[in-house]
Scaffold this active site. Structure first.
Site, PDB file in Angstrom:
ATOM      1  N   CYS A 179       0.336   1.696   3.549  1.00 34.78           N
ATOM      2  CA  CYS A 179       0.461   0.878   4.765  1.00 34.78           C
ATOM      3  C   CYS A 179       0.310   1.704   6.037  1.00 34.78           C
ATOM      4  O   CYS A 179       0.016   1.162   7.099  1.00 34.78           O
ATOM      5  CB  CYS A 179       1.809   0.164   4.776  1.00 34.78           C
ATOM      6  SG  CYS A 179       2.024  -0.866   3.341  1.00 34.78           S
ATOM      7  N   HIS A 218       4.164  -2.423  11.406  1.00 33.35           N
ATOM      8  CA  HIS A 218       3.578  -2.837  10.128  1.00 33.35           C
ATOM      9  C   HIS A 218       4.251  -4.134   9.691  1.00 33.35           C
ATOM     10  O   HIS A 218       5.482  -4.267   9.758  1.00 33.35           O
ATOM     11  CB  HIS A 218       3.790  -1.738   9.092  1.00 33.35           C
ATOM     12  CG  HIS A 218       3.429  -2.161   7.708  1.00 33.35           C
ATOM     13  ND1 HIS A 218       2.234  -2.769   7.421  1.00 33.35           N
ATOM     14  CD2 HIS A 218       4.107  -2.086   6.526  1.00 33.35           C
ATOM     15  CE1 HIS A 218       2.194  -3.050   6.138  1.00 33.35           C
ATOM     16  NE2 HIS A 218       3.317  -2.652   5.569  1.00 33.35           N
ATOM     17  N   ASN A 271       1.936  -9.097   3.773  1.00 31.77           N
ATOM     18  CA  ASN A 271       1.738  -7.654   3.943  1.00 31.77           C
ATOM     19  C   ASN A 271       0.314  -7.304   3.506  1.00 31.77           C
ATOM     20  O   ASN A 271      -0.025  -7.463   2.334  1.00 31.77           O
ATOM     21  CB  ASN A 271       2.777  -6.921   3.084  1.00 31.77           C
ATOM     22  CG  ASN A 271       2.684  -5.404   3.193  1.00 31.77           C
ATOM     23  OD1 ASN A 271       1.729  -4.861   3.735  1.00 31.77           O
ATOM     24  ND2 ASN A 271       3.688  -4.723   2.663  1.00 31.77           N
TER      25      ASN A 271
END
Ligand code: ACO
Length: 332
Positions: A113, A254, A284
Site C-alpha cells: 500500500c 491510505h 482498499n
C-alpha cells in the site's frame, strides 16, 4: 530544481461489488463491513483486464493533464503487488508499450500500500539529482487476482483500480514535492503476506490446495500498528517542516479502513473537511489508493493548484511513509 507534482489521473474498472453482493459469497453482512471498515463498495476488473490495462488508462489521463508529450516522459515507475506477470516483464514495461513510449527507464516497485509514496520518493530523487526530467509514477492493482473469495476476513476489504501522476521539475518551493519520509520494519513480514508462489514456497499443487497464493492478513494486529505508526510518522514530518495540521489543505491517507483514518485524523486534530475519504467507494486498492483519492478530490473540484497535500500510508512489508506535496496541476 525541485520535483513537482504536475498532474493526476485514475481509472476505476466498471464492475461494482457491493457489500450485499459479498453476503452471497461469504458469511458476512453489510452492517459488519460498514461498521468495522467504512467500506460500502469496491470495483473489480474484468477477467481479461490486467493491472497494466488499469494503469495504462490512469497514465493516459495523467499525461494528458500534464500538458507534456508522451515522448517527454523519461522514466516510468509502477508500484504494484499484482503485476501482470510473475517476475518479468515488469508491468511498467508493459504500460510503456501500451502508451507507445519507447527507450524509457521502466521498472516496478513492491511496497504494497505504500508503493505510491515510495515511487514518489524515487521520482523526487531522480528529478532533483538531474538524472530525469519527467517521471510517470503509477499505483495500480488488480487485487481481485490475489484475494481469496472464501476468506471473509480479507475479501470484503479489497478492490481494483489505478492512479498515476506525472512528476516534473519546478524552481519554486511552493510548487514542490516538499518532503517525504519512507520506512519499513521487516520483522512484521507475516502481518500481510502472500505465502505461496515465491522462491520460498514455489508454485505447486500444495500451494494451490492450501490457497497460499492468496493474500493473508493479521488484521487486528495490523490495525493497531497502523494507527500508532501513522500518527508518529505524520507528526514527525510536520514537526520537521515546522508545520501543524492547520498548514495542510488536505490530509490524504491510505484508504484501508475508515476507523484507522478517523483515529489518526483525530489524534492529529485534522478537521473533517480536510480529510480525504474514498474508502467507502473503492475499498482498499493498495498502491492505487492514494492517487485514486487525489484524483477524486481533483475531479470533484476541491483540490486546486497550490494546495498542500499530506499523504500518509501503511502496508505490507511492513512499510509506511508520509509526504508533504504541493499539488501543481496547472488547469486546476
Ligand atoms: N464479516 C463478519 N464477521 C467478520 C468478518 C466479516 N467480513 N471478518 C471477520 N469477522 C469476525 C471475526 O471472525 C471475529 O469474530 P470472533 O470475534 O467471533 O472471532 C470478529 O469479526 C472480529 O474480527 P477482528 O479481526 O478482530 O475485526 P477488526 O475489528 O480488527 O476488523 C479489519 C478487521 C477490518 C481487517 C481491521 O482489523 C483492519 O482494517 N485492519 C487493518 C488493515 C490494514 O490497514 N492493512 C494495511 C494495508 S493493506 C496492504 O498493504 C495490502
Amino acid at each position: 530544481m525541485y520535483a513537482s507534482f504536475k498532474s493526476i489521473g485514475a481509472y476505476v474498472p466498471q464492475k461494482r461489488l457491493t457489500n450485499k453482493d459479498l453476503e452471497e459469497i461469504v458469511d458476512t453482512n453489510d452492517e459488519w463491513i460498514k461498521q468495522r471498515t467504512g467500506i460500502e463498495n469496491r470495483f473489480i476488473a474484468d477477467e481479461d483486464e490486467s493491472t497494466s490495462d488499469l494503469a495504462y488508462k490512469a497514465a493516459e489521463k495523467a499525461i494528458a493533464r500534464s500538458g507534456l508529450a508522451k515522448e517527454e516522459i523519461d522514466a516510468i515507475i509502477c508500484a504494484t503487488i499484482t503485476p501482470d506477470f510473475f517476475c518479468m516483464p515488469s508491468t511498467a514495461c508493459v504500460v510503456a508499450d501500451k502508451l507507445g513510449i519507447k527507450y524509457v527507464t521502466a521498472f516496478d516497485i513492491s511496497a504494497a500500500c505504500s508503493g505510491f509514496v515510495y515511487a514518489l520518493n524515487i521520482a523526487k530523487a531522480f528529478i532533483e539529482s538531474g538524472l530525469k526530467k519527467n517521471v510517470l509514477i503509477i499505483g495500480a492493482e488488480k487485487l481481485s487476482a490475489i484475494v481469496d473469495y472464501t476468506d471473509r476476513t480479507t475479501c470484503v476489504l479489497f478492490g481494483d483500480g489505478a492512479g498515476a501522476a506525472v512528476i516534473g521539475a519546478s524552481e519554486l518551493l511552493e510548487e514542490s514535492v516538499l518532503d517525504i519520509h519512507t520506512s519499513s520494519d521487516g520483522a512484521y513480514q507475516d502481518f500481510l503476506i502472500t505465502p505461496g508462489g515465491g522462491s520460498q514456497n514455489p508454485c505447486s499443487q500444495k500451494v494451490i490446495d492450501e490457497h497460499l497464493q492468496f493474500l493473508k492478513m493479521k488484521g487486528n494486529e495490523t490495525f493497531k500498528l497502523a494507527v500508532n505508526t501513522l500518527t508518529k510518522d505524520v507528526t514527525r514530518i510536520l514537526q520537521k517542516n515546522d508545520m501543524t495540521s492547520t498548514d495542510v489543505d488536505y490530509f490524504i491517507p491510505h484508504q484501508a479502513n475508515f476507523r484507522i483514518i478517523d483515529a489518526v485524523g483525530r489524534k492529529l486534530k485534522f478537521p473533517q473537511e480536510k480529510i480525504v475519504l474514498t474508502v467507502a467507494k473503492y475499498g482498499n486498492t493498495s498502491a492505487a489508493s492514494i492517487p485514486m483519492a487525489i484524483n477524486d478530490w481533483y475531479e470533484s473540484g476541491k483540490l486546486k493548484q497550490g494546495d498542500l497535500m499530506l499523504l500518509d500510508t501503511f502496508g505490507g512489508g511492513l512499510t509506511w511513509g508520509s509526504a508533504l506535496v504541493y499539488f501543481n496541476q496547472k488547469d486546476s
